[in-house]
Design a protein around this motif. Structure first.
Motif, PDB file in Angstrom:
ATOM      1  N   VAL A 123       0.779  -1.180   0.142  1.00 11.71           N
ATOM      2  CA  VAL A 123       0.076   0.095  -0.118  1.00 11.71           C
ATOM      3  C   VAL A 123       0.769   1.195  -0.062  1.00 11.71           C
ATOM      4  CG1 VAL A 123      -1.738   1.099   1.268  1.00 11.71           C
ATOM      5  CG2 VAL A 123      -1.954  -1.119   1.127  1.00 11.71           C
ATOM      6  N   HIS A 124       0.427   2.013  -0.794  1.00  9.23           N
ATOM      7  CA  HIS A 124       1.025   3.614  -0.913  1.00  9.23           C
ATOM      8  C   HIS A 124       0.105   4.591  -0.769  1.00  9.23           C
ATOM      9  CE1 HIS A 124       3.926   6.527  -3.255  1.00  9.23           C
ATOM     10  NE2 HIS A 124       4.059   6.776  -1.860  1.00  9.23           N
ATOM     11  N   LEU A 125      -0.037   5.014   0.423  1.00  9.78           N
ATOM     12  CA  LEU A 125      -1.295   5.725   0.775  1.00  9.78           C
ATOM     13  C   LEU A 125      -1.101   7.318   0.379  1.00  9.78           C
ATOM     14  CD1 LEU A 125      -2.128   4.750   4.415  1.00  9.78           C
ATOM     15  CD2 LEU A 125      -3.166   4.057   2.426  1.00  9.78           C
ATOM     16  N   ALA A 126      -0.100   7.798   0.088  1.00  4.29           N
ATOM     17  CA  ALA A 126       0.075   9.087  -0.696  1.00  4.29           C
ATOM     18  C   ALA A 126      -0.598   9.035  -1.955  1.00  4.29           C
ATOM     19  CB  ALA A 126       1.658   9.537  -0.357  1.00  4.29           C
ATOM     20  N   THR A 127      -0.089   8.142  -2.828  1.00  5.26           N
ATOM     21  CA  THR A 127      -0.719   8.176  -4.032  1.00  5.26           C
ATOM     22  C   THR A 127      -1.902   7.453  -4.243  1.00  5.26           C
ATOM     23  OG1 THR A 127       0.706   6.428  -4.630  1.00  5.26           O
ATOM     24  CG2 THR A 127       1.720   8.588  -5.127  1.00  5.26           C
ATOM     25  N   SER A 128      -2.585   6.983  -2.953  1.00  2.63           N
ATOM     26  CA  SER A 128      -3.865   6.188  -3.139  1.00  2.63           C
ATOM     27  C   SER A 128      -3.938   4.892  -4.043  1.00  2.63           C
ATOM     28  CB  SER A 128      -5.135   7.005  -3.426  1.00  2.63           C
ATOM     29  OG  SER A 128      -5.318   7.877  -2.326  1.00  2.63           O
ATOM     30  N   THR A 129      -2.790   4.069  -3.898  1.00  5.04           N
ATOM     31  CA  THR A 129      -2.558   2.871  -4.712  1.00  5.04           C
ATOM     32  C   THR A 129      -2.066   1.729  -3.902  1.00  5.04           C
ATOM     33  OG1 THR A 129      -0.285   3.833  -5.190  1.00  5.04           O
ATOM     34  CG2 THR A 129      -1.984   4.342  -6.803  1.00  5.04           C
ATOM     35  N   PHE A 130      -2.180   0.749  -4.275  1.00  5.44           N
ATOM     36  CA  PHE A 130      -1.417  -0.630  -4.045  1.00  5.44           C
ATOM     37  C   PHE A 130      -0.433  -0.979  -5.180  1.00  5.44           C
ATOM     38  CE2 PHE A 130      -1.462  -4.190  -0.912  1.00  5.44           C
ATOM     39  CZ  PHE A 130      -0.574  -5.043  -1.614  1.00  5.44           C
ATOM     40  N   GLU A 131       0.684  -0.928  -5.267  1.00 11.83           N
ATOM     41  CA  GLU A 131       1.532  -1.365  -6.179  1.00 11.83           C
ATOM     42  C   GLU A 131       1.979  -2.725  -6.139  1.00 11.83           C
ATOM     43  OE1 GLU A 131       4.407   1.990  -6.687  1.00 11.83           O
ATOM     44  OE2 GLU A 131       3.035   3.532  -5.983  1.00 11.83           O
ATOM     45  N   LEU A 132       2.059  -3.340  -7.486  1.00  9.25           N
ATOM     46  CA  LEU A 132       2.806  -4.480  -7.764  1.00  9.25           C
ATOM     47  C   LEU A 132       3.653  -4.435  -8.628  1.00  9.25           C
ATOM     48  CD1 LEU A 132      -0.624  -6.451  -7.764  1.00  9.25           C
ATOM     49  CD2 LEU A 132       0.777  -6.440  -6.140  1.00  9.25           C
ATOM     50  N   GLY A 133       4.917  -4.805  -8.353  1.00 14.93           N
ATOM     51  CA  GLY A 133       5.981  -4.609  -9.132  1.00 14.93           C
ATOM     52  C   GLY A 133       6.135  -5.754 -10.385  1.00 14.93           C
ATOM     53  N   ASN A 134       6.753  -5.903 -11.283  1.00 14.60           N
ATOM     54  CA  ASN A 134       6.874  -6.900 -12.319  1.00 14.60           C
ATOM     55  C   ASN A 134       8.289  -7.255 -12.657  1.00 14.60           C
ATOM     56  OD1 ASN A 134       6.564  -8.486 -14.563  1.00 14.60           O
ATOM     57  ND2 ASN A 134       5.080  -7.018 -15.810  1.00 14.60           N
ATOM     58  N   GLN A 135       8.681  -8.529 -12.230  1.00 16.70           N
ATOM     59  CA  GLN A 135      10.226  -8.968 -12.208  1.00 16.70           C
ATOM     60  C   GLN A 135      10.402  -9.131 -13.656  1.00 16.70           C
ATOM     61  OE1 GLN A 135      11.708 -11.440  -8.920  1.00 16.70           O
ATOM     62  NE2 GLN A 135       9.896 -11.236  -8.156  1.00 16.70           N
ATOM     63  N   ASP A 136       9.416  -9.364 -14.475  1.00 21.36           N
ATOM     64  CA  ASP A 136       9.569  -9.878 -16.061  1.00 21.36           C
ATOM     65  C   ASP A 136       9.809  -8.652 -17.016  1.00 21.36           C
ATOM     66  OD1 ASP A 136       9.368 -12.460 -15.344  1.00 21.36           O
ATOM     67  OD2 ASP A 136       7.157 -12.550 -15.475  1.00 21.36           O
ATOM     68  N   LEU A 137       9.842  -7.225 -16.230  1.00 26.44           N
ATOM     69  CA  LEU A 137       9.932  -6.175 -16.993  1.00 26.44           C
ATOM     70  C   LEU A 137      11.213  -6.213 -18.045  1.00 26.44           C
ATOM     71  CD1 LEU A 137       8.807  -3.372 -14.692  1.00 26.44           C
ATOM     72  CD2 LEU A 137       7.579  -4.306 -16.155  1.00 26.44           C
ATOM     73  N   LYS A 138      11.230  -5.553 -19.309  1.00 24.83           N
ATOM     74  CA  LYS A 138      12.423  -5.715 -20.095  1.00 24.83           C
ATOM     75  C   LYS A 138      12.726  -4.104 -20.320  1.00 24.83           C
ATOM     76  CE  LYS A 138      10.380  -9.342 -22.985  1.00 24.83           C
ATOM     77  NZ  LYS A 138       9.794  -9.653 -24.317  1.00 24.83           N
ATOM     78  N   LYS A 139      13.872  -3.841 -20.767  1.00 29.24           N
ATOM     79  CA  LYS A 139      14.147  -2.524 -20.871  1.00 29.24           C
ATOM     80  C   LYS A 139      13.396  -1.722 -21.753  1.00 29.24           C
ATOM     81  CE  LYS A 139      17.451  -4.185 -24.450  1.00 29.24           C
ATOM     82  NZ  LYS A 139      19.102  -4.483 -24.483  1.00 29.24           N
ATOM     83  N   GLU A 140      13.218  -0.470 -21.852  1.00 27.90           N
ATOM     84  CA  GLU A 140      12.534   0.232 -22.730  1.00 27.90           C
ATOM     85  C   GLU A 140      13.396   0.510 -23.754  1.00 27.90           C
ATOM     86  OE1 GLU A 140       9.582   3.005 -19.609  1.00 27.90           O
ATOM     87  OE2 GLU A 140      11.295   3.932 -20.919  1.00 27.90           O
ATOM     88  N   THR A 141      12.875   0.757 -25.051  1.00 26.46           N
ATOM     89  CA  THR A 141      13.696   1.193 -26.395  1.00 26.46           C
ATOM     90  C   THR A 141      12.970   2.654 -26.793  1.00 26.46           C
ATOM     91  OG1 THR A 141      14.192  -0.866 -26.829  1.00 26.46           O
ATOM     92  CG2 THR A 141      14.570   0.730 -28.490  1.00 26.46           C
ATOM     93  N   SER A 142      13.745   3.684 -26.856  1.00 26.39           N
ATOM     94  CA  SER A 142      13.210   4.926 -27.148  1.00 26.39           C
ATOM     95  C   SER A 142      13.698   5.629 -28.657  1.00 26.39           C
ATOM     96  CB  SER A 142      13.191   5.933 -25.954  1.00 26.39           C
ATOM     97  OG  SER A 142      12.762   7.258 -26.365  1.00 26.39           O
ATOM     98  N   ASN A 143      12.456   5.703 -29.649  1.00 31.45           N
ATOM     99  CA  ASN A 143      13.209   6.059 -30.718  1.00 31.45           C
ATOM    100  C   ASN A 143      12.628   7.382 -30.949  1.00 31.45           C
ATOM    101  OD1 ASN A 143      14.389   3.595 -31.933  1.00 31.45           O
ATOM    102  ND2 ASN A 143      12.617   2.868 -31.348  1.00 31.45           N
ATOM    103  N   ASN A 144      13.470   8.659 -30.825  1.00 33.82           N
ATOM    104  CA  ASN A 144      12.949  10.053 -30.785  1.00 33.82           C
ATOM    105  C   ASN A 144      13.867  10.768 -32.094  1.00 33.82           C
ATOM    106  OD1 ASN A 144      11.694  12.105 -28.888  1.00 33.82           O
ATOM    107  ND2 ASN A 144      13.724  13.188 -29.271  1.00 33.82           N
ATOM    108  N   LEU A 145      12.862  11.414 -32.656  1.00 36.05           N
ATOM    109  CA  LEU A 145      13.147  12.396 -33.442  1.00 36.05           C
ATOM    110  C   LEU A 145      12.765  14.032 -33.387  1.00 36.05           C
ATOM    111  CD1 LEU A 145      14.021  13.317 -36.592  1.00 36.05           C
ATOM    112  CD2 LEU A 145      11.601  12.939 -37.122  1.00 36.05           C
TER     113      LEU A 145
END
Length: 690
Positions: free
Chosen positions: A482-504
């Motif tokens: 529980v994270h009361l400051a933002t009124s959320t219950f947060e769940l992480g995800n151990q399967d996350l991959k890296k983000e790839t950003s393509n910017n112009l």
């Protein structure tokens, strides 16, 4: 509450003693060179790895310094930069606010102290403050594109580099020089005092600086149903630095110690959902009526002073050095290092409920080589370690140690009216987490290329293309609670991959003449964008799980300025960002609404005046479980007067923000309904420079 009052400390006494010291220096020679010398812009962008002149930067750069920074400064970094093109803030009451750049915030915006990373807990949650005091900043730069890449592939939003005077880089021109400042405002009854002083002899220079602030809960615009002031939105700060440098003919080496103590309230914090927990993809918040009633008894009313309090303590060591022409072919070697011992406690009714601790270190070494076959560049390496732990009721992130290592290179080539720039950075990251959770290893490579073409003496066309990787953070991987400051219950995800950003990024500018303008357009496609996906909602309390989905950010920023006469100029400005998931899957949350405005500024003898009006539009392109935010108008007035008091150069300034006392909500804020923006507010100050 008793924790609101900062006790008298050695720093407080130092502030009191600084004023007689300044008075003794009144007969010293004026180190400034014009009627408003602090407004002279510094054209070399220090955060650029190559120290490029601002007109030659490949991508847009915002720089605040001198009198402009003095007028814009607020108690948080986010609010100080919030009116710059393409920048808003993650407004969380008066205590915490990070910059939001082109719709991106948190770990996607890197905060630096003269090139060294600021180590705190502000990327973990928007209610955590940045461990840096804006009043002590000499200049603030915001970079994007190839130059930002040298500081981290994860800085896809941008880099905010705060320049200060804490470590002298050259000997002072006279025995003692510095400044002192007093300022206050009406909306929060703020009282702030600051000083900085530098002295030296031989090859040794010493510097000391400090600030003390006391601010009450601030007043909002008229018509708010909850009252006139945001309950508990006070902020008290004490910060002080002592620095020492050895300065020689070929460079310098110095160190500084900074201690900051800040206390501020967390508005809108309630306990009625603290027993909530997930059942699969759904929230379960208790089944007994008595439990619900008991939880509700702990809820803090919006107008109550009895809100949780953050008590932050940060001890930071900085070491900086530069050695010019050490060997043939190397123009200079630069080094930045920092060691931080950070802790903040969240107090409930005067008792510590949760503690966040972060012991961090950061080392960066870079070498600028002489031109080689026409190419001039810088190569370097960086290593950092973050030992993070959370203890107590809201320790929703497990203890972890994050180690990062990187090598990088940035090169430039000039050919007639063209300047080309290329950059690359490779990073390794290891996260060791406590308990039975799986450790995480990842790596990423980021590259960018860009060019600026000067079309005659008045125009330039800039373009850059980058592909960068952002590695997931420990919070995104392992959060669970529980994270009361933002009124959320947060769940992480151990399967996350890296983000790839393509910017112009494209920018067309006219930078000379009575009429100047700049228009920038960008498109950023992010593969595997990491975001907090809302699974369920119970009366505004959300179950979120970190997930990934492809997303695209598109936007425009621009301003047009015309000088009618030496006395009067007008500027039209605006910015826009649109962020949505690919494939018609919806909008990203908390994306700022577009805004457009006009300002008039004039100079007459020693006076400077400013009238600014802008419109922030309604934001109704919202994510699931997110509410629309109404638009608002903002009218600001300001003035600045340069004079001498007792022979000492002085600056008197005043501004009135939100003249019409409009009730304004920030769409980028997690607590926009319970902590609106500040209402009508008069800020006035006096700065002496000796």
């Amino acid at each position: 509450m008793s924790v609101r009052t900062c006790k008298r400390t050695p720093l407080t006494l130092a502030l009191m003693l600084a004023f007689p010291l300044a008075a003794q220096a009144q007969s010293a020679q004026d180190r400034l060179h014009s009627k408003d010398p602090d407004s002279i812009p510094t054209v070399v962008v220090s955060a650029s790895a190559l120290g490029v002149v601002s007109d030659d930067m490949i991508t847009p750069v915002n720089a605040l310094g001198g009198a402009e920074l003095v007028r814009a400064r607020e108690s948080t970094l986010g609010e100080t930069l919030a009116n710059q093109p393409g920048i808003t803030s993650s407004h969380f009451g008066a205590g915490a606010s990070r910059p939001v750049i082109r719709g991106m915030d948190g770990p996607r915006v890197k905060i630096l102290s003269d090139g060294a990373e600021v180590q705190d807990a502000s990327t973990i949650s928007p209610d955590h403050a940045i461990a840096f005091e804006p009043v002590l900043a000499e200049r603030i730069e915001v970079l994007r594109g190839p130059s930002a890449l040298a500081y981290g592939g994860g800085a896809v939003g941008g880099v905010v580099n705060i320049l200060d005077r804490k470590i002298p880089t050259e000997m002072p021109s006279k025995a003692v020089e510095g400044s002192m400042e007093l300022r206050g405002n009406s909306a929060a009854h703020e009282r702030t005092g600051a000083f900085e002083v530098t002295s030296g002899a031989g090859n040794i220079a010493v510097h000391a600086e400090g600030v003390k602030r006391d601010a009450d809960p601030y007043r909002v615009g008229s018509g708010w149903a909850e009252g006139k002031r945001v309950g508990g939105s006070f902020k008290n700060t004490e910060s002080g630095t002592v620095g020492l440098s050895w300065i020689g003919a070929h460079g310098y080496l110095g160190a500084a110690f900074t201690k900051e103590r800040t206390e501020y309230g967390i508005p809108g914090h309630g306990h009625e959902f603290e027993s909530c927990h997930p059942h699969g993809a759904q929230l379960h918040c208790g089944s007994h009526e008595e439990e619900g009633e008991e939880d509700h008894e702990h809820e803090h009313e919006h107008g109550s002073e009895e809100v949780p309090v953050v008590r932050m303590n940060s001890d930071r060591w900085d070491i900086r050095g530069e050695y010019r022409n050490p060997v043939a072919g190397i123009d200079k070697i630069r080094m930045r290092a920092s060691l931080t011992d950070y802790q903040h406690d969240e107090l409930e009714e005067g008792q510590v409920a949760t503690s966040f601790l972060n012991k961090g270190r950061d080392l960066r070494v870079e070498a600028v080589h002489a031109p080689l076959a026409g190419w001039r560049g810088v190569a370097g390496a960086q290593t950092s370690k973050r030992d993070f732990s959370a203890l107590g009721d809201e320790a929703y992130v497990p203890s972890s140690v994050t180690k990062k290592h990187a090598v990088f290179v940035t090169e430039e080539y000039k050919l007639d009216a063209w300047r080309f720039e290329a950059a690359a950075r490779h990073e390794w990251q290891d996260i060791d987490v406590a308990g039975a959770l799986r450790d995480h290893e990842s790596k990423g490579t980021s590259v960018s290329v860009g060019a600026v073409w000067k079309l005659g003496k008045d125009y330039s066309l800039r373009s850059s293309l980058s592909r960068s990787h952002r590695l997931p953070t420990a919070e995104e991987l392992y959060a669970d609670g529980v994270h009361l400051a933002t009124s959320t219950f947060e769940l992480g995800n151990q399967d996350l991959k890296k983000e790839t950003s393509n910017n112009l990024d494209l920018t067309f500018r006219k930078f000379e003449g009575d009429t100047t303008w700049s228009v920038s357009a960008f498109r950023n496609r992010v593969k595997n964008y990491i975001y907090a996906h809302t699974l369920d909602d119970v009366e505004g309390f959300q179950l979120v799980e970190y997930a990934q989905r492809d997303a695209t950010f598109t936007g425009l920023e621009g301003e047009l300025r015309h000088k009618f006469s030496p006395l009067l100029s007008a500027t039209v400005f605006g910015d826009y960002v649109r962020a949505k998931f690919d494939g018609g899957a919806g909008n990203l949350p908390r994306i700022p609404a577009h805004r457009v405005g006009v300002k008039l500024d004039g100079e007459w003898k020693r006076w400077h005046g400013l009238v600014e009006f802008y419109r922030v539009s309604r934001q109704d392109k919202v994510a699931d479980f997110e509410t629309a935010t109404p638009g608002y108008n903002m009218l600001n007035l300001g003035t600045h007067y340069t004079t001498r008091i007792g022979g000492v150069p002085a600056q008197l300034y005043a501004r009135i923000n939100n003249v019409t006392d409009e009730l304004a909500l920030s769409h980028t804020s997690f607590i926009k309904e319970v902590a609106p923006l500040t209402g009508r507010n008069l800020t006035a100050g006096l700065r002496l420079i000796f």
